[in-house]
Design an enzyme around this catalytic site. Sequence first.
Site, PDB file in Angstrom:
ATOM      1  N   LYS A 172      32.193  27.820  28.567  1.00 55.34           N
ATOM      2  CA  LYS A 172      32.287  28.733  27.434  1.00 55.34           C
ATOM      3  C   LYS A 172      33.718  29.217  27.329  1.00 55.34           C
ATOM      4  CE  LYS A 172      30.861  33.244  25.634  1.00 55.34           C
ATOM      5  NZ  LYS A 172      30.064  34.459  25.811  1.00 55.34           N
ATOM      6  N   GLU A 182      29.707  47.396  22.912  1.00 49.52           N
ATOM      7  CA  GLU A 182      29.472  46.809  24.241  1.00 49.52           C
ATOM      8  C   GLU A 182      29.958  47.731  25.353  1.00 49.52           C
ATOM      9  OE1 GLU A 182      29.588  42.459  26.390  1.00 49.52           O
ATOM     10  OE2 GLU A 182      30.350  42.724  24.364  1.00 49.52           O
TER      11      GLU A 182
END
Length: 423
Positions: free
Chosen positions: A179, A224
């Site tokens: 990723k 977040e």
Amino acid sequence: MTFAPRPLTLRTADVNLPPSGLAGLAGGLRPSAAWIRQGHGLLGLGEALRVSASGPRRFQQLDAAWRQITAEQSDLTGFVSVSFSAASEYESLLTVPAVLLRSDESGARLQVVEETGKDLRSMLAEHGLVLEDGALRLAAPELPQVPPAALGPGTQTSAQYLSAVAAGLSAIDSGTVEKLVLARDVVVSADAALPAGPLLARLAADYPQTWTYRVGQMIGATPEMLMQLRGERLFSRVLAGTVDHDAPAESLLTDHKQHREHDLAVASLMDQLAPLTESLQAPADPRLLELPNVYHLASDVTGVLAHQDDGALPSPLEVAEAAHPTAAVCGTPTAAAGQLIEQLEGLDRGPFSGPVGWLDAAGNAEFGIALRGGVLESDGRRVRLYAGAGIVAGSDPDAELAETESKLRPMLSALGARQTASG
């Protein structure tokens, strides 16, 4: 690191806030620091102390300074912003406001930090506040206005960002990384200084589920939570996997690519925090988090910190250093992803996607990830906004570019800058 400790005097008082609360006050002030969610949190004015650090030891340097500061004064609260990369030219900061307003469901409290015996009311007046019969209000009835602002290109054009995503997909296909998170920037300019207070007020009003923040020149509204500490108790909210409101929310829950991106982010956080915890739990499946601009896959991680050999718990900055960067903002494996980010992004993220938040002398802290935000530049008339997207096998470059456009929307809306496609 630059730091010169000096004796400080603290004064505290319970106060009543106006009905508009912290966010309303922020709209008429010049906040130096902020951390506001659902109407409550912290608002700082001025600076009593500032510590800066840089390089690979920036977390340790700020931690050592905070230990020294709180050894002299145990009731302080500090604000922290740490750069994403150790190689960044931007300084990492720890600041203590001269005036701190704290609000929660039980009420509001004022804390003033000073070097000399200044009159409290005159000191508050310097920051635009009036205290009468225990109630705080703005000294100026008229709120500052955000000047008209124009959106301009950043370091890369849209076409260049698409090429960077394509190169990232090639690295994934070759097995270099699983990723990769690639960010881009845009620049918003105005003819007059952009006031931080009204921007914070707009973000807090439009995105109440997020943590609206300002530390140093970084300002934004992050969804977040990197880590929240209450004594030995740890909480973290991982977000990875995103679709715009134009897409059906249910598609996010069934998309294999989005789940793969999310699972890698959760796994990286769990692996990085494991050495500092005696227990750590994550849900088996993520839930859907709806924000006004996007849907996210979200997992809330909880745990208990482990005591160190000397019996003490890890400090907030030690935990933040262990947690940063997760795969949600960097990639997997971390080192290889970090190298690709330097090669492909072509920009210095500065404090974007680094830890941002507050800590106190008792070891309590809340550090979000500095997302959905930007950096106010030195002349005050420009702000550089950042947004990123997670790239995994199967990612579509056009869809990732569109995701960054969605993530730029909160700040562009607060600035009143119209979003258009860049060349």
